[in-house]
Design an enzyme around this catalytic site. Structure first.
Site, PDB file in Angstrom:
ATOM      1  CG  HIS A 141      -5.930  -0.062  -1.402  1.00 55.20           C
ATOM      2  ND1 HIS A 141      -5.008   0.527  -2.232  1.00 55.20           N
ATOM      3  CD2 HIS A 141      -5.381  -0.067  -0.157  1.00 55.20           C
ATOM      4  CE1 HIS A 141      -3.938   0.860  -1.521  1.00 55.20           C
ATOM      5  NE2 HIS A 141      -4.150   0.515  -0.264  1.00 55.20           N
TER       6      HIS A 141
ATOM      7  CB  SER B 193      -0.966  -0.033   1.180  1.00 60.88           C
ATOM      8  OG  SER B 193      -1.911   1.009   1.095  1.00 60.88           O
TER       9      SER B 193
END
Length: 389
Positions: free
Chosen positions: A189, A86
């Protein structure tokens, strides 16, 4: 071959940067990066409590700064592979030579603020599902209108979306999975982060990236990305796209990585790698949490690092399936054949019809990872495209 990993959000702990500030120049470095990020990194890493460093706008630049600060103490010349989870991808991009540390920190500051703002638009959250059959779990997540935001491997999938639907998911426990609600600001996300993606794209347009000096893996599909502009575009897109850490770990195995260093604050990614790549070929792992761990990390680099030479550097891209079904390679296409960008290399037969599988970029069909009539799942690697820089 050695890989260095940069952790993502959730790995931070109160006071974890305190021992690092004892190193010469470390505090000055953090104060400079604080000016770029728009947050007080020294305070956040030493005095702030758990709630303060849980704030997305603060956490993201803090984690990138911590990883880069620790990495500056290592001889990274001999490190071949870098990857991040991430927001950790920004740290990996800097370690791989694509972004300067200053660009990575600034980008992390913008990313954190914009994702926090997107979270405030409507009530969303995330939940980790542990155990269960992966495709059954993903199907249940999608059936409820939720998103599989992280596929972390080692039996861990993270769902994201509307709070009421996450509550229903927890009640149903697909495949008998254990469901743990995560203390996060919103559905990272997923398409809920579209405003943040738009804002990041505007900032990225002013950045001039370099092509990687190391193998840099992408969360999008586990591919090794060899062009700086493409990696920057992926970093922008990743705020709305799922994190496929499972595919990153599969690429680590495919590359033959023998050792892994996880940068501070370490532990989460090391645990996933340890569980996913267990067995006789499991990599040796060092978690770099304090300066006391530096001798072990330097020793690992000395034993497993491979210094770059003047030989061409291999590039690896994995073509993955977008659907569940059975795979049919394109007729007449064999390993060793040249592949053009956009060329169809096969299709996946689904209940809704055939779904074409195309190579994103040109290269050589190095290896089939799936064969005629093999059952495949969404995200499953089908072929490896290779070449040389």
């Amino acid at each position: 071959m050695l890989a260095v990993l940069s952790p993502g959000q959730g790995s931070q702990k109160p006071g974890f940067l305190t021992p690092w500030l004892e190193l010469p120049g470390a505090e000055a470095r953090l104060r400079w990066w604080s000016a770029l990020a728009g947050v007080d990194l020294v305070h956040l890493g030493t005095e702030a409590g758990a709630d303060e460093i849980k704030d997305t706008a603060r956490t993201q630049p803090l984690l990138v700064a911590a990883a880069l600060l620790a990495a500056e103490q290592l001889p990274l010349y001999d490190v071949s592979v870098v990857a991040g989870h991430s927001v950790g991808e920004l740290g990996a991009a800097a370690l791989g030579g694509v972004l300067s540390p200053e660009a990575a920190i600034t980008f992390a500051g913008v990313r954190g603020r914009e994702m926090a703002a997107a979270c405030a638009l409507e009530p969303t959250s995330m939940a980790a599902l542990l155990g269960g059959e992966a495709e059954e779990v993903v199907a249940a997540i999608e059936a409820l209108g939720l998103h599989p935001a992280n596929r972390n491997g080692a039996g861990q999938i993270v769902a994201a979306g509307a709070v009421d639907r996450l509550e229903k998911l927890a009640a149903e426990r697909p495949g008998g999975a254990r469901v743990i609600t995560l203390q996060v600001a919103g559905a990272f996300h997923t398409p809920y982060m579209a405003p943040a993606e738009k804002a990041l794209a505007a900032v990225a347009a002013g950045i001039t990236p370099s092509d990687p000096s190391k193998i840099v893996l992408s969360n999008l599909d586990g591919a090794a990305v060899n062009h700086g502009r493409e990696l920057l575009q992926r970093l922008v897109r990743q705020v709305t796209a799922p994190v496929r850490w499972d595919l990153c770990m599969r690429t680590l195995a495919d590359l033959g990585v023998t050792a892994v260093i996880e940068l501070a604050p370490a532990g989460t990614l090391a645990g996933l790698v340890k569980r996913e790549l267990a067995g006789s070929g499991a990599p040796e792992i060092v978690t770099l949490n304090t300066p006391d761990d530096l001798p072990k990390a330097r020793d690992l680099i000395a034993r497993h690092g491979v210094a770059p030479d003047h030989e061409p550097t291999p590039q690896f891209r994995v073509v993955v399936s977008a659907s569940a079904g059975t795979f049919e390679p394109a007729a007449g296409l064999a390993e060793g054949d040249d592949i053009a960008a956009g060329q169809v290399i096969g299709h996946v037969a689904t209940r809704q019809g055939a779904v074409e599988v195309a190579a994103h970029q040109a290269g050589v069909l190095t290896e089939w990872l799936a064969h005629h009539d093999d059952p495949v799942a969404p995200g499953q690697p089908l072929a490896r495209i290779g070449g040389h820089l």
